[in-house]
Design a protein around this motif. Structure first.
Motif, PDB file in Angstrom:
ATOM      1  N   GLU A   1       0.820  -1.212   0.000  1.00 30.98           N
ATOM      2  CA  GLU A   1       0.000   0.000   0.000  1.00 30.98           C
ATOM      3  C   GLU A   1       0.856   1.264   0.000  1.00 30.98           C
ATOM      4  O   GLU A   1       0.489   2.275  -0.609  1.00 30.98           O
ATOM      5  CB  GLU A   1      -0.949  -0.018   1.199  1.00 30.98           C
TER       6      GLU A   1
ATOM      7  N   LEU B   1      -1.122  -7.532   2.493  1.00 31.14           N
ATOM      8  CA  LEU B   1      -0.185  -6.587   3.089  1.00 31.14           C
ATOM      9  C   LEU B   1       1.002  -6.298   2.178  1.00 31.14           C
ATOM     10  O   LEU B   1       1.466  -5.162   2.073  1.00 31.14           O
ATOM     11  CB  LEU B   1       0.316  -7.139   4.430  1.00 31.14           C
TER      12      LEU B   1
ATOM     13  N   ASP C   1     -11.746 -10.046   3.502  1.00 27.44           N
ATOM     14  CA  ASP C   1     -10.951  -9.356   4.519  1.00 27.44           C
ATOM     15  C   ASP C   1     -10.087  -8.228   3.974  1.00 27.44           C
ATOM     16  O   ASP C   1      -9.643  -7.377   4.732  1.00 27.44           O
ATOM     17  CB  ASP C   1     -10.038 -10.354   5.242  1.00 27.44           C
ATOM     18  N   TYR C   2      -9.838  -8.220   2.642  1.00 30.69           N
ATOM     19  CA  TYR C   2      -8.899  -7.207   2.148  1.00 30.69           C
ATOM     20  C   TYR C   2      -9.484  -6.432   0.976  1.00 30.69           C
ATOM     21  O   TYR C   2     -10.610  -6.680   0.532  1.00 30.69           O
ATOM     22  CB  TYR C   2      -7.546  -7.848   1.804  1.00 30.69           C
ATOM     23  N   LEU C   3      -8.703  -5.475   0.478  1.00 27.29           N
ATOM     24  CA  LEU C   3      -9.226  -4.509  -0.485  1.00 27.29           C
ATOM     25  C   LEU C   3      -9.660  -5.146  -1.800  1.00 27.29           C
ATOM     26  O   LEU C   3     -10.513  -4.599  -2.495  1.00 27.29           O
ATOM     27  CB  LEU C   3      -8.178  -3.415  -0.740  1.00 27.29           C
TER      28      LEU C   3
ATOM     29  N   ASN D   1     -10.816  -9.493  11.373  1.00 29.35           N
ATOM     30  CA  ASN D   1      -9.440  -9.105  11.067  1.00 29.35           C
ATOM     31  C   ASN D   1      -9.325  -8.323   9.764  1.00 29.35           C
ATOM     32  O   ASN D   1      -8.226  -8.108   9.255  1.00 29.35           O
ATOM     33  CB  ASN D   1      -8.552 -10.354  10.971  1.00 29.35           C
ATOM     34  N   ALA D   2     -10.445  -7.876   9.219  1.00 28.92           N
ATOM     35  CA  ALA D   2     -10.462  -7.245   7.895  1.00 28.92           C
ATOM     36  C   ALA D   2      -9.881  -5.835   7.915  1.00 28.92           C
ATOM     37  O   ALA D   2      -9.830  -5.156   8.946  1.00 28.92           O
ATOM     38  CB  ALA D   2     -11.885  -7.203   7.350  1.00 28.92           C
ATOM     39  N   HIS D   3      -9.470  -5.390   6.721  1.00 26.35           N
ATOM     40  CA  HIS D   3      -9.056  -4.009   6.492  1.00 26.35           C
ATOM     41  C   HIS D   3     -10.225  -3.081   6.853  1.00 26.35           C
ATOM     42  O   HIS D   3     -11.388  -3.402   6.566  1.00 26.35           O
ATOM     43  CB  HIS D   3      -8.670  -3.847   5.022  1.00 26.35           C
ATOM     44  N   PRO D   4      -9.951  -1.916   7.444  1.00 28.89           N
ATOM     45  CA  PRO D   4     -11.036  -1.005   7.829  1.00 28.89           C
ATOM     46  C   PRO D   4     -11.994  -0.644   6.701  1.00 28.89           C
ATOM     47  O   PRO D   4     -13.202  -0.510   6.926  1.00 28.89           O
ATOM     48  CB  PRO D   4     -10.287   0.237   8.333  1.00 28.89           C
ATOM     49  N   GLU D   5     -11.503  -0.503   5.485  1.00 21.74           N
ATOM     50  CA  GLU D   5     -12.379  -0.157   4.366  1.00 21.74           C
ATOM     51  C   GLU D   5     -13.348  -1.285   4.041  1.00 21.74           C
ATOM     52  O   GLU D   5     -14.482  -1.043   3.611  1.00 21.74           O
ATOM     53  CB  GLU D   5     -11.554   0.199   3.130  1.00 21.74           C
ATOM     54  N   VAL D   6     -12.911  -2.516   4.241  1.00 19.78           N
ATOM     55  CA  VAL D   6     -13.794  -3.661   3.993  1.00 19.78           C
ATOM     56  C   VAL D   6     -14.879  -3.711   5.068  1.00 19.78           C
ATOM     57  O   VAL D   6     -16.055  -3.959   4.778  1.00 19.78           O
ATOM     58  CB  VAL D   6     -12.996  -4.972   3.949  1.00 19.78           C
ATOM     59  N   LYS D   7     -14.494  -3.452   6.311  1.00 21.78           N
ATOM     60  CA  LYS D   7     -15.485  -3.416   7.392  1.00 21.78           C
ATOM     61  C   LYS D   7     -16.531  -2.333   7.144  1.00 21.78           C
ATOM     62  O   LYS D   7     -17.720  -2.517   7.429  1.00 21.78           O
ATOM     63  CB  LYS D   7     -14.789  -3.184   8.734  1.00 21.78           C
TER      64      LYS D   7
END
Length: 270
Positions: free
Chosen positions: A160, A181, A216-218, A235-241
Motif C-alpha cells: 500500500e 499486506l 478481509d482485504y481490499l 481481522n479485515a481491512h477497515p475499508e472492507v469493514k
C-alpha cells in the motif's frame, strides 16, 4: 437472519476462509456438503492461481466455482466461465515499470502457469503458497504463448505504501488492487471479484438478495457491493469493514464456518 433463501455463497480464501496457518475449519467440508445438498452455488474467490485453488479444494473441485486471480479467471467443472486477460503489451509495460522499483518482485500470472524471473529461493518459496504451477524464466519480458491474467507485485515493506503510489494513476484503465499486506495486483480494467460474481448471478439467475460473501482485504471490496449478506472478517481491512453489512469472527476463529453453520441451520428449519 433470513438465510433460508441463500443461493450463492462466495468467500475469499487467505485471511478469510483459511486461518493464519492456512488451515480450513474442521467443519468446512461437512458444511459444504449440506450447502450443496440445498443446491447452494459455492465459489472460492481469491487472488490465488486457479491451479492452486483446484489443488487446495481437490475433493470438491467438481462442485465449486473457482474465481481465481481476483476475478480474471473463472472456472467451473474444468470449463472456463470467464477469462479477462491483459493485452500482452500492457503486461510488459507493467513489468518494465516494476523493474525500476527497489525491493519489488514480480509474478506474471498466465492462464497456463505463473512466471517469475530466476529469483532468490525465498521468493520462490513464498509464492509457492499461492501458485501451484510456476515456471522460472530468464526474462519475464520474453514470455509469450500464454494469456496474462494479471501482474502481481510484492514488496516486503508493504504494497500500500511502497508499490501502489507508482501504479494508482492507472486505476480505471486497469484494475489496481492491494490484495494483501505485501501484494499489489494489476489486471484488466474489467477484472474483479465483484464482476465475476455478477457473471455467476446472471448465469444462475440469482439476485444479490440471495447472495452471501466473505472477505478481509481490499480486493474483496467490490464483492461486498454485490451481495445482501456481505461479511467482513473481524481481522479485515477497515475499508472492507465499512463496506460490509455484517462482521464475522476472525479467520483464526473460523468466522466463515460459524456463519455457514447458521445458514445450514436456517435451511434445515432449525
Amino acid at each position: 437472519m433470513p438465510f433460508a433463501d441463500i443461493k450463492l455463497i462466495a468467500t475469499d480464501v487467505d485471511g478469510t476462509l483459511l486461518n493464519s496457518r492456512h488451515e480450513l475449519s474442521p467443519n468446512f467440508f461437512p458444511l459444504f456438503e449440506q450447502l450443496h445438498a440445498n443446491k447452494v452455488v459455492f465459489a472460492v474467490a481469491s487472488g490465488r492461481q486457479y491451479h492452486n485453488l483446484r489443488q487446495r479444494f481437490a475433493t470438491i473441485a467438481d462442485r465449486v466455482v473457482f474465481i481465481a486471480e481476483n476475478g480474471s479467471y473463472v472456472v467451473q467443472q474444468d470449463e472456463q466461465v470467464l477469462v479477462q486477460a491483459l493485452p500482452p503489451i500492457v503486461a510488459m509495460e507493467l513489468l518494465r515499470k516494476a523493474r525500476q522499483l527497489p525491493g519489488v518482485q514480480a509474478v506474471l500470472c498466465g492462464k497456463r502457469t505463473a512466471y517469475i524471473d530466476y529469483a532468490a529461493p525465498c521468493f520462490l518459496a513464498l509464492i509457492s503458497k499461492y501458485y501451484e504451477a510456476i515456471e522460472l524464466v530468464p526474462d519475464l519480458l520474453q514470455v509469450t504463448n500464454d494469456e496474462f491474467l494479471k501482474v502481481a507485485l510484492w514488496n516486503e515493506q508493504g504494497a500500500e505504501t511502497n508499490i501502489l503510489p507508482h501504479f494508482e494513476h492507472l486505476q480505471g484503465e486497469l484494475q489496481v488492487t492491494v490484495s494483501g499486506l505485501h501484494w499489489l495486483d494489476i489486471a484488466h480494467g474489467l477484472a474483479s471479484k465483484g464482476r465475476a460474481l455478477a457473471v455467476l448471478q446472471q448465469q444462475y439467475s440469482i439476485a444479490p438478495a440471495q447472495t452471501m460473501v466473505f472477505g478481509d482485504y481490499l480486493n474483496d471490496l467490490d464483492m461486498m457491493h454485490q451481495a445482501r449478506f456481505s461479511y467482513a472478517m473481524a481481522n479485515a481491512h477497515p475499508e472492507v469493514k465499512q463496506a460490509a453489512r455484517y462482521e464475522a469472527a476472525s479467520n483464526d476463529d473460523f468466522g466463515v464456518a460459524a456463519v455457514l453453520e447458521q445458514v445450514v441451520a436456517s435451511m434445515n428449519g432449525e
